[in-house]
Design a protein around this motif. Sequence first.
Motif, short mmCIF file in Angstrom:
data_model
loop_
_atom_site.label_atom_id
_atom_site.label_comp_id
_atom_site.label_asym_id
_atom_site.label_seq_id
_atom_site.Cartn_x
_atom_site.Cartn_y
_atom_site.Cartn_z
N ASN A 154 66.06 -10.41 -133.89
CA ASN A 154 65.88 -10.72 -132.48
C ASN A 154 65.75 -12.23 -132.32
OD1 ASN A 154 64.81 -11.19 -129.87
ND2 ASN A 154 63.89 -9.15 -129.82
N TRP A 155 66.65 -12.84 -131.56
CA TRP A 155 66.69 -14.29 -131.44
C TRP A 155 65.43 -14.88 -130.83
CZ3 TRP A 155 66.50 -16.59 -126.56
CH2 TRP A 155 66.70 -15.74 -125.47
N GLU A 156 64.63 -14.06 -130.19
CA GLU A 156 63.40 -14.54 -129.57
C GLU A 156 62.19 -14.42 -130.48
OE1 GLU A 156 63.63 -13.70 -124.91
OE2 GLU A 156 63.83 -11.86 -126.08
N GLU A 157 62.35 -13.80 -131.65
CA GLU A 157 61.21 -13.44 -132.49
C GLU A 157 61.26 -14.13 -133.85
OE1 GLU A 157 58.80 -11.72 -131.33
OE2 GLU A 157 59.75 -11.09 -129.45
N PRO A 158 60.12 -14.16 -134.55
CA PRO A 158 60.08 -14.76 -135.89
C PRO A 158 60.93 -14.03 -136.92
CG PRO A 158 57.86 -14.62 -134.97
CD PRO A 158 58.76 -13.84 -134.06
N THR A 159 61.34 -12.79 -136.64
CA THR A 159 62.16 -12.05 -137.59
C THR A 159 63.56 -12.63 -137.72
OG1 THR A 159 62.80 -10.53 -135.82
CG2 THR A 159 60.93 -9.89 -137.21
N TYR A 160 64.01 -13.41 -136.75
CA TYR A 160 65.38 -13.92 -136.73
C TYR A 160 65.62 -14.85 -137.92
CZ TYR A 160 69.67 -15.30 -134.18
OH TYR A 160 70.96 -15.50 -133.76
N GLY A 161 66.77 -14.71 -138.55
CA GLY A 161 67.10 -15.57 -139.69
C GLY A 161 68.57 -15.49 -140.01
N VAL A 162 68.97 -16.15 -141.10
CA VAL A 162 70.37 -16.25 -141.52
C VAL A 162 70.57 -15.52 -142.84
CG1 VAL A 162 72.19 -17.82 -142.28
CG2 VAL A 162 70.75 -18.43 -140.33
N GLY A 163 71.56 -14.62 -142.87
CA GLY A 163 71.98 -13.96 -144.09
C GLY A 163 73.41 -14.33 -144.43
N TRP A 164 73.92 -13.77 -145.53
CA TRP A 164 75.31 -14.07 -145.91
C TRP A 164 75.91 -12.92 -146.71
CZ3 TRP A 164 76.88 -14.69 -151.07
CH2 TRP A 164 75.86 -14.80 -152.01
N ALA A 165 77.24 -12.86 -146.68
CA ALA A 165 78.02 -11.89 -147.44
C ALA A 165 79.23 -12.61 -148.01
CB ALA A 165 78.43 -10.72 -146.56
N GLU A 166 80.00 -11.93 -148.87
CA GLU A 166 81.16 -12.56 -149.48
C GLU A 166 82.32 -11.56 -149.59
OE1 GLU A 166 80.28 -13.82 -153.45
OE2 GLU A 166 79.25 -11.96 -153.95
N ALA A 167 83.52 -12.11 -149.72
CA ALA A 167 84.72 -11.28 -149.82
C ALA A 167 85.82 -12.07 -150.50
CB ALA A 167 85.18 -10.82 -148.43
N GLU A 168 86.88 -11.35 -150.92
CA GLU A 168 88.06 -12.01 -151.49
C GLU A 168 89.14 -12.26 -150.46
OE1 GLU A 168 86.47 -9.55 -153.65
OE2 GLU A 168 85.61 -11.43 -154.40
N HIS A 169 88.94 -11.76 -149.24
CA HIS A 169 89.93 -11.93 -148.17
C HIS A 169 89.18 -11.92 -146.84
CE1 HIS A 169 93.29 -11.05 -145.44
NE2 HIS A 169 94.07 -11.57 -146.38
N PRO A 170 89.64 -12.67 -145.83
CA PRO A 170 88.94 -12.68 -144.54
C PRO A 170 88.80 -11.30 -143.90
CG PRO A 170 90.45 -14.53 -144.67
CD PRO A 170 90.72 -13.68 -145.88
N LEU A 171 89.74 -10.41 -144.17
CA LEU A 171 89.65 -9.06 -143.60
C LEU A 171 88.76 -8.13 -144.44
CD1 LEU A 171 93.33 -8.51 -142.40
CD2 LEU A 171 91.35 -9.18 -141.03
N GLY A 172 88.20 -8.66 -145.52
CA GLY A 172 87.28 -7.87 -146.32
C GLY A 172 87.97 -7.12 -147.44
N PRO A 173 87.20 -6.20 -148.07
CA PRO A 173 85.84 -5.78 -147.69
C PRO A 173 84.79 -6.85 -147.99
CG PRO A 173 86.47 -4.76 -149.77
CD PRO A 173 87.69 -5.47 -149.27
N TRP A 174 83.79 -6.93 -147.10
CA TRP A 174 82.70 -7.87 -147.25
C TRP A 174 81.53 -7.19 -147.94
CZ3 TRP A 174 83.01 -13.00 -146.10
CH2 TRP A 174 84.14 -13.40 -145.39
N ARG A 175 80.91 -7.89 -148.89
CA ARG A 175 79.82 -7.35 -149.68
C ARG A 175 78.56 -8.18 -149.47
NH1 ARG A 175 84.06 -8.22 -152.74
NH2 ARG A 175 83.04 -10.04 -153.73
N GLU A 176 77.45 -7.47 -149.38
CA GLU A 176 76.15 -8.13 -149.22
C GLU A 176 75.15 -7.47 -150.16
OE1 GLU A 176 73.24 -9.51 -145.57
OE2 GLU A 176 74.25 -7.57 -145.42
N GLN A 177 74.39 -8.27 -150.87
CA GLN A 177 73.39 -7.72 -151.78
C GLN A 177 72.27 -7.07 -150.99
OE1 GLN A 177 71.95 -10.43 -154.85
NE2 GLN A 177 69.92 -9.52 -154.71
#
Length: 325
Positions: free
Chosen positions: A221-244
């Motif tokens: 929630n952009w208004e709350e302290p829970t808001y943050g930045v995560g990330w994922a990775e892929a071998e192609h822009p269309l994916g599949p995207w993987r996140e730990q």
Amino acid sequence: MSRRYRNPVHPGYFADPFVLKIGNGYLGWGTGRMLGNLVFETLGSPDLVRWESLGGALERLPPEVEAELGTDYWAPEVVAADGRWWMYYSVGRGDVGHSLRVAVADEPAGPYRDLGVDLTPDERFAIDPHPFVDADGTRYLFYARDVLEGPRVGTMLAVDVLDGMDRLAGRPAAVLAPSGDWQLFRRGRSMYGQVYDWHTLEGPFVCRRNDRYVLFYSGGNWEEPTYGVGWAEAEHPLGPWREQVGRPPLLRTVPGHVVGPGHNCVVPGPDGQDVAVYHAWDAGHDARRLCIDPLGWAPDGPVVDGPTWTETDLQRAVTPASATP
């Protein structure tokens, strides 16, 4: 060369920042002030540390169009193509009815003129468009959209091919769905005639590093302290995207100092080192303001030494051990 700074690096309200290195300097656009009849304040900087307002960027839609679509303009991003500059953004009313649009200008600072195109007529809600140009010249538009299916209903990330700068191919692909409790927006949220425990992923930004594509996003929630930045990775822009699964956010609240850092982009600093540009609330929760911190690349992925709130040096080395816990 020492480049001292202290976050925030600009005193005004400047949410959803997007920054480009252009020539020997930088231009940034963000959600916030309207200047005259122009939306999206434009900031200029020689070094990412010192910023000044250059005025507004986008000409407002005609009154009759605003009456139909709304007057909330959000999250501009800009890309150069075909000898012109293209701005992608959303317009709507609050948290309902937003759709993606595109405007064009002859100069990067604008003024941008909307082309009268709804890029996402089939989406319930679409925000935070991010244009990405791959090394082979293929152009993509990442964005956030509402999805009512799956174990964590809410706002999720999608991508489509730009079939021309003012139209999408019409084959949107799912990129990433919420996977963690920290991405909860609100329990018992009334949406589309139902009540959901609503989760949110938004603010996508993609870059290619070390032969892989890295997707940054903001969650919660952009208004709350829970808001943050995560990330994922892929071998192609269309994916599949993987996140730990279970990985903590890359940027997150530091109680008493920084609240809800998010909606980041990555830009090369004046000495070549990558820099994460993002917004954050101050401890008093008065405004979302422009912040920067250096970003490094470990074998496992990106590392940010931040969010910071005391005076520091933009040119400092970034390693997993140096990142703010």
